[in-house]
Design a protein around this motif. Sequence first.
Motif: not given
Lengths: 489, 311
Positions: A486, B39, B43, B104
Amino acid sequence: MDALDLARWQFGVTTVYHFLFVPLTIGLGVFVAGLQTAWLRTGKEHYLRLTKFFGKLFLINFAMGVVTGLVQEFQFGMNWSDYSTFVGDVFGAPLAMEALLAFFLESTFLGLWIFGWDRLPRKAHLACLWAAVIGSNLSAYFILAANAWMKHPVGYEVVGGRARMTDLWAVLTNSTALAQIPHVVAAAFVVAGGFVIAVSGYQILRERGLPLTPRRTGRGLPETPDLDATVPLRRTPGMWRTALRGALVMTAIAGVVVAGSGDLSGQLLREQQPMKLAAAEGLRHDTTAAPFSPVPGVEIPGLLSILAAHDPNAQVQGIDDIQRRYATSFGTADYTPNLPVVFWSFRLMIYFGMAAVGLSVLGLWLTRRPRKRRGSRTERPVPSWFARLCVLALPLPTMAIIAGWLLSEIGRQPWTVQGELMTAASVSPGVSLAEVAITLAAFTVLYGVLALAEGALMLRHIKAGPEPAPAEPVRSDPDAVRLTPTLMY
Amino acid sequence: MTLTTFWFTVIAFLWTGYFVLEGFDFGVGALMPLLSRNEADRKQVIGTIGPVWDGNEVWLITAVGAMFAAFPAWYSGLLSSFYLPLFLIVGGLIVRGVGLEWRGKVSSRRELALCDAGIVTGSVLTAFLWGAIFGNLLYGTAFATVLGGALSLTLAVLHGAVFVALKTTGPVRARARMAALLASVGAVPAAVAALSAIPADHGSAWMWAAALVAVSTLAAGVALAWRRREGMAFTATATTIAATTATLFGALWPAPLPGLTVAEAASAPYTLTVLTWIGLIALPGVIAYQSWTYWVFRKRLTSAVSDISVH
């Protein structure tokens, strides 16, 4: 229907569901760790791609194993409080050890592995994955030792209406545990092997442009490629063959362990849980040279005696005679488990399991190394029909394992702790029918939805295939950032 | 100290570890939509707990497992008498866990939104219900139940906000600081009310001391968050939660359930002795390698977008 029945259904549903995911966690974790080890040792890129590809599938599945496991730990106290109070002194110890020695290891090091690709030295990163999978396998040991104690309680005494542990070592080295731990763990490797075999078979078919099922639109017309056109195909010569062969070897070896430990379990049944053994054959009376029926109506004389005692003339106790003996020693009650379920689950476990392991042996033979003939060293290709078979065989190991648990746990009824505590006396007295009904319904809905989501997610990632050959993750390279899960840490 | 007392303390310690550690990741989960504009922000927020939340949750599994082994009657009595709330907690932990793990791995906006809904619902619900259960256990009144839930939820949110502020940079860090200050508006009165009532009713001197530590570190934590001293602020809010948990377990001694004493609930000395050795060997290792995880991921998270030169 009363609260007891629903509590039993709830335990059955949630436990079988939990065990759809756990075997894959146990076996696939080791497989992925093996792939990453191979990458580190050989430096071959396709090992890294396979590691990341199967690693992702492993993680999707891991999440489900973890969250459904929470239900298990709470359920003993919530639905089975009288059981928990009776056994906690003995049964709780392996559960506490599981959390302390296995779950911490598994969860902490898996977090390090997932997010540590570019934070840790390569060897340390790989060591984290090994630590996590060792944790998963250790957890299997402790929970199966606890489960084995229910079937064959050892190392305890009953004082004041509660079991008290007198010997932890006896609990952890219970003969039943030592037979069933390799049986269940090896079966988990068969499940994981079957999963990798099916995925590899699917990918091999795709690379050849072949459909999953040979479809003929007319007589003699050739098969038409039937591929998901939205997903670009990346040809990776040899990669799936490597994955397939690795999984075939793992499955075949695990299959030998399953068979051997299963044989051991069968012999222990004769001494420790004669009713389960009798129910598995539907044997009514004490019999010497007891037969085994592969299907109802066909009897092979002496085979059950061989399975149970390695002696074709050995005596096997029968249901009615055991019932009479139990009534004398434990008081009047029905000591017979659900016969059709136990009978069929015994057979389906064997048949599905043998089919899954047989497939792996067949695959190893088909892809065996060719004899050196005039210097030519071409590998035998994986036949397309075999690749199809691999995909179709996907459910077999899981169905075998579910059948095995039904045999094991329904065959134990009406006891929760063999000879000590009956299921009817184990349930929570203060929990109402409505409460169990609500939670059972809610778990069923929630689990159903999550199963669909997990299946869809898995399928999508399988179809997408592995990522294109990754460059070495370089921290300053902006493209490399996207390879890390990520974020940059 | 007897073995029984020792094991009651161990279980209090495990619950403390659970509330301190998962406390902040409940807060992070609950605050995620409020701290994010896009977004990339989401995250960044979730990334702060990504590597650690699952390990934090094992503290709960260990605490409950240790109760099962050391105090079977306490374990079975507590779990069967709070049946539906515990079912909701387990359900909350399920949707939160899969949301965090799958976030994810999904692709569409709709699926991300579903994962986020799971994370937020699971975090808020579970953080509230733990306090509600223990409030109800101590007093049995609706007011105590709601106050307990409000206290655990607001403390978790405050603790999580401070954690996000500690672990991020940029606008998310600034928003987390604001969230911490806002959460204190609920957390401070709830803490003062609960932590003055409990020692007054069950009071011994040390519980008054623990309650005082909890309230003063709470005030200090808010002040430190205000002054952007996030490391110190996080230490303070962690201490608040630890001292609050200590006060709670002080009130549960010697009768953790109505009509059940610790001595009656306890396993036999053999089991407790064996568990002591296992715990003494394993727990230091666990603490060491979990600490190492926090060390590995010690850096602040920068927004994902600033690293990728696309869009």
